[in-house]
Design an enzyme around this catalytic site. Structure first.
Site, PDB file in Angstrom:
ATOM      1  CG  ASP A  38      -1.866  -1.029   1.250  1.00 21.04           C
ATOM      2  OD1 ASP A  38      -2.904  -1.115   2.013  1.00 21.04           O
ATOM      3  OD2 ASP A  38      -1.870  -1.766   0.167  1.00 21.04           O
ATOM      4  CG  ASP A  42      -0.520   5.100  -0.008  1.00 25.42           C
ATOM      5  OD1 ASP A  42      -1.564   4.964  -0.897  1.00 25.42           O
ATOM      6  OD2 ASP A  42      -0.618   5.013   1.251  1.00 25.42           O
ATOM      7  CB  SER A  87     -37.160  -6.748 -16.549  1.00 25.91           C
ATOM      8  OG  SER A  87     -38.457  -7.354 -16.920  1.00 25.91           O
ATOM      9  CG  LEU A  88     -33.769 -11.726 -16.854  1.00 23.29           C
ATOM     10  CD1 LEU A  88     -32.855 -12.047 -16.020  1.00 23.29           C
ATOM     11  CD2 LEU A  88     -33.743 -12.244 -18.384  1.00 23.29           C
ATOM     12  CD  GLU A 118     -25.123 -14.864 -17.149  1.00 21.42           C
ATOM     13  OE1 GLU A 118     -25.695 -13.816 -16.725  1.00 21.42           O
ATOM     14  OE2 GLU A 118     -24.530 -14.663 -18.544  1.00 21.42           O
ATOM     15  CE  LYS A 120     -33.207 -11.920 -11.489  1.00 23.48           C
ATOM     16  NZ  LYS A 120     -33.297 -10.615 -10.677  1.00 23.48           N
ATOM     17  CG  ASP A 122     -31.259  -8.424  -5.128  1.00 17.82           C
ATOM     18  OD1 ASP A 122     -31.894  -7.924  -5.825  1.00 17.82           O
ATOM     19  OD2 ASP A 122     -32.070  -8.788  -3.918  1.00 17.82           O
ATOM     20  NE  ARG A 141     -34.507  -2.952 -16.318  1.00 15.79           N
ATOM     21  CZ  ARG A 141     -35.737  -2.882 -16.074  1.00 15.79           C
ATOM     22  NH1 ARG A 141     -36.132  -2.242 -15.019  1.00 15.79           N
ATOM     23  NH2 ARG A 141     -36.544  -3.519 -17.118  1.00 15.79           N
ATOM     24  CD  GLU A 183     -28.081  -6.111 -11.011  1.00 14.61           C
ATOM     25  OE1 GLU A 183     -28.044  -5.896 -12.266  1.00 14.61           O
ATOM     26  OE2 GLU A 183     -28.789  -6.150 -10.260  1.00 14.61           O
ATOM     27  CE1 TYR A 235     -27.076  -7.612 -17.210  1.00 13.93           C
ATOM     28  CE2 TYR A 235     -26.484  -7.728 -14.936  1.00 13.93           C
ATOM     29  CZ  TYR A 235     -27.177  -7.197 -15.988  1.00 13.93           C
ATOM     30  OH  TYR A 235     -28.142  -6.301 -15.386  1.00 13.93           O
ATOM     31  CE  LYS A 322     -36.230 -13.464  -8.102  1.00 17.95           C
ATOM     32  NZ  LYS A 322     -37.175 -12.013  -8.759  1.00 17.95           N
ATOM     33  CB  CYS A 414     -30.616   1.731  32.868  1.00 15.72           C
ATOM     34  SG  CYS A 414     -29.543   0.400  32.404  1.00 15.72           S
ATOM     35  CB  CYS A 417     -27.508   0.010  36.459  1.00 13.53           C
ATOM     36  SG  CYS A 417     -27.605   1.429  35.501  1.00 13.53           S
ATOM     37  CB  CYS A 432     -27.853   3.675  30.898  1.00 15.43           C
ATOM     38  SG  CYS A 432     -27.426   3.329  32.413  1.00 15.43           S
ATOM     39  CB  CYS A 437     -24.312   1.138  33.250  1.00 13.78           C
ATOM     40  SG  CYS A 437     -25.535  -0.227  32.782  1.00 13.78           S
TER      41      CYS A 437
END
Ligand code: IVH
Length: 699
Positions: A38, A42, A87-88, A118, A120, A122, A141, A183, A235, A322, A414, A417, A432, A437
């Site tokens: 890293d 940098d 869409s599908l 593939e 899917k 979300d 979309r 996606e 995709y 699905k 609380c 306590c 609290c 506590c």
């Protein structure tokens, strides 16, 4: 204008830096296989930033320095999709898949049709346009015909390349004007973390990873997108609005070749193989680092896709199988309040136990009173609960109100306590007021001992409960003065386990500074901030003395975090604990990680199963000291998979990909230089990383 020799030298250097930085970003974010540290990265970035600051006229929109930041925008412009983003159709059973297959076979006139199955994902679908190889446009979309132009935002997502390589395009028969559709997703861990942060700063919680991804991209300030951990999986690849290949699988391969993450996919010779893929991943999807809600099945051959054509909404050559939603309805028996580390009261719904996707759920956090109000929830109501991946289950909505519903009220005192509960007007949480506590003490200790903090194995909730209630431990430092006999006398403890725990506690003294800072549980100081603070200040003493001004000089530390740190160290009780820790011998100083050898430079390791002689973290540190890197998942780019007892799916994957597998003994031999490094063929070692570059240069 380039006039002098110096100018052209400058431009050359800048071009070289940009190219190198892009290469390393790709190795880091997409391949998970960096070849430089890293710090080295940098250095490159800083040099480029300085040159660009001196010569603002040479800054280009695609320079790696332009990824983060950018000015806030007024609104989104609309862009038309060509062709539309359809869409599908969905299939909820294998019978429906059979129907889909029958039709494809009929149209093709063949016995079997080849498919691509593939994951899917979300998330949020996204269309990325490249012009002459440069990222030119990122469009959501939208309604499928028109989407929103969110280009500056997607440009901050590290997995989205700013440019595609001209030579690679050429080899694929492309000219650099192309579109990749895919996606944008937020990994589950990042989602959980984001909600935690939102909770702390009083921001809005996201209901699921998909909303979080969409909410992170559809914002006016690209800095917000930049601060979120997002990923992109492609995709589709289009050129001039059409697929430039004869098979969908070629398209997916091209996507990977152009340095995008391709989604997880497989060619299937028949619908039976597709079903197998669906079954396999239904079981394994729990273990994925992100949400999938099904499997997309696409006819592989383009000519057959064209024969099958489209309905007005969806292609006839693709369908989405699905998975059943992991949602169930149950009744809220009662709502209780738990007191956390900061004294905040969290309402928790106790539920009639119910199985959700194979896991029994009997409680669910309700986060805070605002959430209860939003849901309109009372004890006795029946509610819909949902589980996403390994994320804790949550209440989606009230389904029907209970007959004798009891409204949820914040307790006046609380529950731990009996002290007063206070709410400040600028916060959602009720807290609290008692600094001592026992619940706060208990939760703080659990956090202190947790895996990413001081990593004290064996110091679980049950033991901490007893240590606090018997007052054997009053603060963190108390852990280091425990008496072996008294410890052994606790419930669930014996001589042997007490001994082990004391050994673990003693070992934690040698943790590095960033772990200790994180373990203190300062509000808003997460692991990453702790790391940056440790590197900057070098010791707890120096951190404790820092004022807000000095603190905000640290990258990523804003006024809010700085104020919280100052407040923490100005508390007398906290200063005393630090002092007591120091006299118990816990006062780590930050030093650069010691490099032992370069033996594993450029090599990547995955660990699976339980190691006998060290924790995975310790083993990972050793890899680092020899120049190697630990990654979380196995891919064909992984060099080694180290297998302990009861290995998980990573072991299977390593075998199927032909990744070299090591036992713990072999791993140790490799570290000691007693085992030859990976040999892909029978003969020589496959050159990789910096060693490879050297080898190629000298060849
Ligand atoms: S293909 C015309 N492939 O699912 C074909 N979509 O339910 C449409 N999605 O809008 C896209 N993973 O956002 C395709 N492997 C995948 C996908 C995928 C997720 C999303 C995409 C689409 C939605 C349709």
């Amino acid at each position: 204008m380039v006039k002098t020799k110096n100018d052209s030298k400058l431009l050359e250097r800048v071009a070289k830096l940009r190219e190198e930085i892009r290469l390393h970003e790709h190795r880091y974010y997409v391949l998970d296989r960096p070849s430089i540290s890293d710090a080295e990265f940098d250095l490159l970035m800083n040099e480029l930033k300085q040159l660009e600051a001196k010569h603002p006229e040479i800054v280009t929109p695609d320079s790696p320095t332009q990824r983060v930041g950018g000015a806030a925008r007024k609104g989104f412009e609309t862009r038309r999709h060509n062709p539309p983003m359809l869409s599908l159709d969905n299939a909820f059973s294998f019978e429906e898949l059979d129907r889909f297959d029958r039709r494809a076979r009929e149209v093709s006139g063949r016995q079997e049709v080849e498919y691509v199955a593939e994951h899917k994902y979300d998330g949020l679908s996204m269309s990325l346009h490249y012009e002459k190889g440069q990222l030119a446009l990122g469009v959501t979309r939208g309604d499928g015909v028109n989407g929103e132009d969110v280009t500056p935002n997607v440009a901050t997502i590290k997995a989205i390349p700013h440019r595609v390589d001209a030579a690679k395009c050429k080899r694929l028969g492309l000219d650099g004007d192309l579109e990749v559709r895919g996606e944008i997703i937020m990994p589950l861990k990042a989602f959980a973390k984001l909600n935690e942060q939102q909770e702390e700063i009083g921001g809005k919680r996201f209901a699921n990873p998909r909303n979080a991804a969409a909410g992170s991209v559809r914002v006016l300030d690209p800095r917000i997108t930049a601060s979120r951990q997002l990923d992109f999986f492609g995709y589709y690849l289009l050129a001039g609005g059409r697929t430039p290949f004869t098979r969908h699988s070629d398209e997916l391969e091209a996507i990977s070749k152009l340095n995008f993450n391709a989604l997880q996919w497989q060619r299937c010779a028949s619908i039976e193989e597709v079903k197998e893929y669906c079954r396999k991943w239904e079981e394994k999807r729990e273990k994925l680092p992100y949400e999938i809600d099904g499997i997309v099945i696409k006819v592989n051959e383009l000519w057959l896709q064209q024969e099958l054509g489209f309905t007005s909404k969806a292609p006839r050559w693709a369908t989405a199988y699905k998975y059943p939603a992991r949602q169930e309805t149950t009744t809220v028996r009662e709502v209780i309040f738990q007191v956390g580390r900061t004294g905040a009261l969290t309402p928790v719904a106790l539920l009639d136990p119910v199985a959700v996707g194979g896991v029994t759920v009997s409680r669910s956090t309700l986060h805070n009173m605002d959430e209860i109000e939003r849901l309109g929830l009372a004890a006795g109501d029946s509610v819909l609960i949902e589980r996403a991946g390994e994320v804790i289950p949550h209440v989606v909505k009230v389904v029907t109100q209970g007959k004798d519903r009891r409204l949820v009220k914040v307790p006046e005192l609380c529950p731990e306590c009996g002290s007063h509960i206070h709410k400040s007007p600028d916060e959602v949480a009720y807290r609290c007021v008692n600094a001592a506590c026992p619940a706060k003490r208990r939760e703080s200790l659990i956090h202190f001992a947790s895996r990413h903090a001081m990593n004290i194995d064996g110091l679980g909730e049950k033991i901490v409960d007893q240590l606090v209630s018997t007052e054997m431990v009053r603060d963190f430092a108390g852990l280091y003065h425990l008496d072996a006999d008294k410890l052994a006398a606790l419930e669930r403890m014996a001589e042997k386990s007490a001994e082990n725990l004391l050994r673990e506690i003693a070992a934690s003294k040698f943790n590095d500074l960033s772990r200790l800072i994180y373990a203190l549980g300062i509000r808003f100081v997460g692991e990453r901030t702790a790391q940056l603070l440790g590197e900057h200040f070098g010791s707890i003493g120096a951190l404790a003395e820092a004022d807000e001004q000095a603190l905000t000089e640290v990258a990523e530390v804003g006024p809010k975090v700085a104020a919280s740190i100052v407040e923490f160290f100005s508390e007398r009780a906290n200063r005393k604990v630090i002092e007591r820790l120091r006299s118990a011998g816990i006062d780590p100083h930050h030093a650069q990680q010691e490099t032992v050898s370069n033996r594993l430079a450029g090599e990547s390791f995955v660990f699976t199963g339980t190691l006998a002689r060290s924790s995975r973290e310790q083993a990972g540190e050793l890899v680092g000291r020899h120049g190697g890197k630990v990654v979380s998942s196995v891919s064909k780019n992984t060099d080694y998979v180290v297998v302990g007892a009861d290995p998980g799916s990573k072991y299977e994957k390593a075998k199927s990909l032909g990744v070299r597998i090591l036992t713990e003994d072999e791993f140790e031999a490799l570290l000691e230089g007693k085992l030859a490094p990976a040999q892909p063929g029978a003969g020589e070692k496959k050159p990789s990383g910096r060693a490879a570059k050297k080898a190629r240069r000298s060849a």
